[in-house]
Design an enzyme around this catalytic site. Structure first.
Site, PDB file in Angstrom:
ATOM      1  N   ARG A   1       0.848  -1.203   0.000  1.00  0.00           N
ATOM      2  CA  ARG A   1       0.000   0.000   0.000  1.00  0.00           C
ATOM      3  C   ARG A   1       0.890   1.262   0.000  1.00  0.00           C
ATOM      4  NH1 ARG A   1      -5.150   2.250   3.080  1.00  0.00           N
ATOM      5  NH2 ARG A   1      -5.019   4.293   2.123  1.00  0.00           N
TER       6      ARG A   1
ATOM      7  N   ARG B   1     -13.473   7.049  20.329  1.00  0.00           N
ATOM      8  CA  ARG B   1     -12.020   7.015  20.150  1.00  0.00           C
ATOM      9  C   ARG B   1     -11.358   6.257  21.293  1.00  0.00           C
ATOM     10  NH1 ARG B   1     -13.945  12.177  19.000  1.00  0.00           N
ATOM     11  NH2 ARG B   1     -13.600  12.875  16.859  1.00  0.00           N
TER      12      ARG B   1
ATOM     13  N   PRO C   1      -6.974   7.126  20.635  1.00  0.00           N
ATOM     14  CA  PRO C   1      -7.402   8.406  21.203  1.00  0.00           C
ATOM     15  C   PRO C   1      -6.174   9.307  21.392  1.00  0.00           C
ATOM     16  CG  PRO C   1      -7.436   6.690  22.884  1.00  0.00           C
ATOM     17  CD  PRO C   1      -7.068   6.016  21.611  1.00  0.00           C
ATOM     18  N   VAL C   2      -6.156  10.422  20.692  1.00  0.00           N
ATOM     19  CA  VAL C   2      -4.899  11.149  20.487  1.00  0.00           C
ATOM     20  C   VAL C   2      -4.281  11.676  21.784  1.00  0.00           C
ATOM     21  CG1 VAL C   2      -5.945  13.388  19.910  1.00  0.00           C
ATOM     22  CG2 VAL C   2      -3.737  12.778  18.958  1.00  0.00           C
ATOM     23  N   ASP C   3      -5.111  12.042  22.765  1.00  0.00           N
ATOM     24  CA  ASP C   3      -4.537  12.581  24.008  1.00  0.00           C
ATOM     25  C   ASP C   3      -3.781  11.482  24.779  1.00  0.00           C
ATOM     26  OD1 ASP C   3      -5.828  15.287  23.811  1.00  0.00           O
ATOM     27  OD2 ASP C   3      -7.600  14.007  23.805  1.00  0.00           O
TER      28      ASP C   3
ATOM     29  N   SER D   1      -2.416  16.405  17.649  1.00  0.00           N
ATOM     30  CA  SER D   1      -3.290  17.333  16.900  1.00  0.00           C
ATOM     31  C   SER D   1      -4.489  17.765  17.757  1.00  0.00           C
ATOM     32  CB  SER D   1      -3.771  16.684  15.605  1.00  0.00           C
ATOM     33  OG  SER D   1      -4.421  15.464  15.899  1.00  0.00           O
TER      34      SER D   1
ATOM     35  N   ASP E   1     -11.486  19.903  16.054  1.00  0.00           N
ATOM     36  CA  ASP E   1     -12.788  20.271  16.641  1.00  0.00           C
ATOM     37  C   ASP E   1     -12.974  21.784  16.622  1.00  0.00           C
ATOM     38  OD1 ASP E   1     -13.337  17.459  17.765  1.00  0.00           O
ATOM     39  OD2 ASP E   1     -11.372  17.974  18.557  1.00  0.00           O
ATOM     40  N   THR E   2     -11.876  22.496  16.836  1.00  0.00           N
ATOM     41  CA  THR E   2     -11.917  23.964  16.809  1.00  0.00           C
ATOM     42  C   THR E   2     -12.323  24.455  15.417  1.00  0.00           C
ATOM     43  OG1 THR E   2     -10.289  24.146  18.564  1.00  0.00           O
ATOM     44  CG2 THR E   2     -10.449  26.018  17.069  1.00  0.00           C
TER      45      THR E   2
ATOM     46  N   ARG F   1     -13.991  22.760  13.286  1.00  0.00           N
ATOM     47  CA  ARG F   1     -15.378  22.330  13.039  1.00  0.00           C
ATOM     48  C   ARG F   1     -16.372  23.319  13.652  1.00  0.00           C
ATOM     49  NH1 ARG F   1     -14.181  15.874  13.994  1.00  0.00           N
ATOM     50  NH2 ARG F   1     -13.754  15.443  11.810  1.00  0.00           N
TER      51      ARG F   1
ATOM     52  N   HIS G   1      -9.783  15.481  22.730  1.00  0.00           N
ATOM     53  CA  HIS G   1     -10.294  15.284  21.370  1.00  0.00           C
ATOM     54  C   HIS G   1     -11.226  14.078  21.470  1.00  0.00           C
ATOM     55  CE1 HIS G   1     -10.713  14.835  17.114  1.00  0.00           C
ATOM     56  NE2 HIS G   1     -10.079  13.680  17.083  1.00  0.00           N
TER      57      HIS G   1
HETATM   58  P1  NAD Z   1      -6.065   3.461   8.148  1.00  0.00           P
HETATM   59  O1  NAD Z   1      -6.466   2.087   8.583  1.00  0.00           O
HETATM   60  O2  NAD Z   1      -6.492   3.944   6.815  1.00  0.00           O
HETATM   61  O3  NAD Z   1      -4.472   3.597   8.210  1.00  0.00           O
HETATM   62  C1  NAD Z   1      -3.733   3.169   9.296  1.00  0.00           C
HETATM   63  C2  NAD Z   1      -2.404   2.671   8.740  1.00  0.00           C
HETATM   64  O4  NAD Z   1      -1.535   2.370   9.847  1.00  0.00           O
HETATM   65  C3  NAD Z   1      -2.534   1.394   7.895  1.00  0.00           C
HETATM   66  O5  NAD Z   1      -2.020   1.653   6.593  1.00  0.00           O
HETATM   67  C4  NAD Z   1      -1.702   0.379   8.660  1.00  0.00           C
HETATM   68  O6  NAD Z   1      -1.026  -0.547   7.822  1.00  0.00           O
HETATM   69  C5  NAD Z   1      -0.724   1.293   9.402  1.00  0.00           C
HETATM   70  N1  NAD Z   1      -0.061   0.646  10.525  1.00  0.00           N
HETATM   71  C6  NAD Z   1      -0.623  -0.118  11.500  1.00  0.00           C
HETATM   72  N2  NAD Z   1       0.353  -0.530  12.349  1.00  0.00           N
HETATM   73  C7  NAD Z   1       1.510   0.016  11.929  1.00  0.00           C
HETATM   74  C8  NAD Z   1       2.853  -0.025  12.398  1.00  0.00           C
HETATM   75  N3  NAD Z   1       3.199  -0.725  13.487  1.00  0.00           N
HETATM   76  N4  NAD Z   1       3.797   0.661  11.711  1.00  0.00           N
HETATM   77  C9  NAD Z   1       3.470   1.362  10.596  1.00  0.00           C
HETATM   78  N5  NAD Z   1       2.218   1.445  10.090  1.00  0.00           N
HETATM   79  C10 NAD Z   1       1.258   0.777  10.754  1.00  0.00           C
HETATM   80  O7  NAD Z   1      -6.564   4.452   9.305  1.00  0.00           O
HETATM   81  P2  NAD Z   1      -6.708   6.035   9.176  1.00  0.00           P
HETATM   82  O8  NAD Z   1      -8.086   6.371   8.795  1.00  0.00           O
HETATM   83  O9  NAD Z   1      -5.550   6.567   8.395  1.00  0.00           O
HETATM   84  O10 NAD Z   1      -6.558   6.466  10.724  1.00  0.00           O
HETATM   85  C11 NAD Z   1      -5.311   6.337  11.369  1.00  0.00           C
HETATM   86  C12 NAD Z   1      -5.432   6.794  12.819  1.00  0.00           C
HETATM   87  O11 NAD Z   1      -5.675   8.207  12.826  1.00  0.00           O
HETATM   88  C13 NAD Z   1      -6.610   6.151  13.581  1.00  0.00           C
HETATM   89  O12 NAD Z   1      -6.233   5.854  14.898  1.00  0.00           O
HETATM   90  C14 NAD Z   1      -7.670   7.231  13.537  1.00  0.00           C
HETATM   91  O13 NAD Z   1      -8.597   7.105  14.604  1.00  0.00           O
HETATM   92  C15 NAD Z   1      -6.800   8.449  13.682  1.00  0.00           C
HETATM   93  N6  NAD Z   1      -7.425   9.734  13.325  1.00  0.00           N
HETATM   94  C16 NAD Z   1      -7.179  10.759  14.141  1.00  0.00           C
HETATM   95  C17 NAD Z   1      -7.768  11.981  13.902  1.00  0.00           C
HETATM   96  C18 NAD Z   1      -7.501  13.117  14.855  1.00  0.00           C
HETATM   97  O14 NAD Z   1      -8.161  14.168  14.808  1.00  0.00           O
HETATM   98  N7  NAD Z   1      -6.527  12.983  15.740  1.00  0.00           N
HETATM   99  C19 NAD Z   1      -8.614  12.154  12.790  1.00  0.00           C
HETATM  100  C20 NAD Z   1      -8.822  11.075  11.944  1.00  0.00           C
HETATM  101  C21 NAD Z   1      -8.227   9.841  12.225  1.00  0.00           C
END
Ligand code: NAD
Length: 303
Positions: free
Chosen positions: A40, A88, A121-123, A143, A148-149, A151, A175
Site C-alpha cells: 500500500r 475514540r 485516542p490522540v490525548d 493534533s 474540533d476547533t 469544526r 479530542h
Molecule cells: P487506516 O487504517 O487507513 O491507516 C492506518 C495505517 O496504519 C494502515 O495503513 C496500517 O497498515 C498502518 N499501521 C498499522 N500498524 C503500523 C505499524 N506498526 N507501523 C506502521 N504502520 C502501521 O486508518 P486512518 O483512517 O488513516 O486512521 C489512522 C489513525 O488516525 C486512527 O487511529 C484514527 O482514529 C486516527 N485519526 C485521528 C484523527 C484526529 O483528529 N486525531 C482524525 C482522523 C483519524
C-alpha cells in the site's frame, strides 16, 4: 531552497492525505512514508509522486523507521481507526500497543526531533509516546482539538455569515466526547461572539453537540475522516517549519493533571514554545477539569 524532512508513519487514509496536503501546501520538504503494509505504501508513494511537479516538496519516498533519523518532524498516524458508533477511547488498547512498539523501534530518537501524534485516542497516545520516547515535553504533542476547533468555527461562520478565518475561538480538553468549547473569550475580529444578536443561547449547546457528533457522522457515511485532520496536521507542520509562533489548540502534557490535553500552544521551530495563559469562566474550568479526568481514566485503562 532549504528542504526539511517530514516522516509520516502510517500511510493509510490519514497519512496519505496528509502527504498530499503537505505537497499542495508548498512546504519545502522531503516526505517519507512508512507503513507495515509495504505494498500500500509503495502505491501511495507512486501515486503522490505525480503531484510533485506542482510543489516545492522535493521528493516523496517509502522507507523504514530507520530512515526517519534525519526527519525534523515525525507524524504518527499508524493504528486502527474508529468503526461506526465506536468512541475514540475504545481504540486505546490496540493503538497503545502499535504506537509504543513504533517508539521502541525508533530508539535512539534524535534529541531535536518533533513527534506529532494523530492516532486516536490522540490525548492518551500523545501521553504514552511522550513517556516512552523520553523526548522533552515541548517536542511531543498531538493534533488534539485543533480539528474540533475548526469544526465549531465552521458552524459559527455559517450561522453568522462571516468568514471562517475571522473567528477566534478554541475547543479545549479531550479530542473526544468531553471536549470543551471556550465561548467566554470567543471573538470575531475582536468582537465578542456572545454579543452578536444572531447568536442565540441555544446555539452554544447545539454547536457543541454538532461538533462532537461530526466525526461519528462522517464515519457512518463514508467510513473514515481524513481531509480535515490532514489540513490541520499540515498547518502545524507549516508553523514548525517556518517558525511561525502561531497559537493552536494542541494536545500537550499538563503536569497538574498528569495527562496530555489540548490547550492553546505557541507553535514554531522545535515544537511547542509555550502554553498560553488562558482566562476561563468557572463553568469552563470545571468542564476542562472533568475532561482531564476522563483522559486520565483512558490512560489508566490501558496501563
Ligand atoms: P487506516 O487504517 O487507513 O491507516 C492506518 C495505517 O496504519 C494502515 O495503513 C496500517 O497498515 C498502518 N499501521 C498499522 N500498524 C503500523 C505499524 N506498526 N507501523 C506502521 N504502520 C502501521 O486508518 P486512518 O483512517 O488513516 O486512521 C489512522 C489513525 O488516525 C486512527 O487511529 C484514527 O482514529 C486516527 N485519526 C485521528 C484523527 C484526529 O483528529 N486525531 C482524525 C482522523 C483519524
Amino acid at each position: 531552497m532549504r528542504q526539511t524532512k517530514i516522516a509520516i508513519i502510517g500511510a493509510g487514509a490519514v497519512g496519505s492525505i496528509t502527504a498530499y496536503a503537505l505537497i499542495l501546501k508548498d512546504i519545502p520538504a522531503e516526505i517519507l512514508l512508512v507503513d507495515i503494509n509495504e505494498q500500500r505504501c509503495k502505491g501511495e508513494v507512486l501515486d503522490l509522486s505525480d503531484a510533485l511537479g506542482f510543489s516545492y516538496c522535493s521528493k516523496i519516498t517509502k522507507g523504514t523507521l530507520k530512515d526517519t533519523k534525519d526527519a525534523e518532524i515525525i507524524i504518527i498516524c499508524a493504528g486502527v481507526p474508529q468503526k461506526p458508533d465506536q468512541s475514540r477511547a475504545e481504540l486505546v488498547h490496540t493503538n497503545k500497543k502499535i504506537v509504543t512498539s513504533i517508539i521502541k523501534d525508533l530508539k535512539p530518537i534524535p534529541e531535536n526531533q518533533i513527534i506529532l501524534m494523530v492516532t486516536n485516542p490522540v490525548d492518551a497516545m500523545t501521553y504514552f509516546v511522550l513517556k516512552e520516547s523520553g523526548l522533552p515535553e515541548n517536542q511531543v504533542f498531538g493534533s488534539g482539538t485543533f480539528l474540533d476547533t475548526e469544526r465549531i468555527k465552521g458552524l459559527i461562520a455559517e450561522k453568522l455569515k462571516v468568514q471562517h478565518r475571522s473567528i477566534q475561538m478554541s475547543v479545549l480538553g479531550e479530542h473526544g466526547d468531553s471536549q470543551v468549547p471556550i465561548w467566554s473569550t470567543a471573538q470575531i475580529d475582536g468582537m465578542p461572539i456572545l454579543d452578536f444578536q444572531a447568536m442565540e443561547h441555544d446555539d452554544l449547546e447545539y454547536f457543541a453537540q454538532k461538533t462532537k457528533q461530526k466525526a461519528y457522522d462522517i464515519i457512518k457515511y463514508k467510513g473514515a475522516t481524513f481531509f480535515g485532520i490532514a489540513a490541520c496536521i499540515c498547518r502545524l507542520c507549516e508553523a514548525i517549519v517556518f517558525d511561525q509562533e502561531k497559537i493552536f489548540p494542541v494536545s500537550a502534557f499538563v503536569k497538574d493533571f498528569d495527562v496530555c490535553l489540548s490547550l492553546p500552544a505557541i507553535i514554531g521551530h522545535g515544537g511547542i514554545k509555550d502554553l498560553t495563559e488562558i482566562v476561563l469562566s468557572e463553568q469552563e474550568k470545571e468542564k476542562l477539569f472533568a475532561s482531564a479526568k476522563k483522559i486520565r481514566g483512558t490512560i489508566e485503562q490501558a496501563q
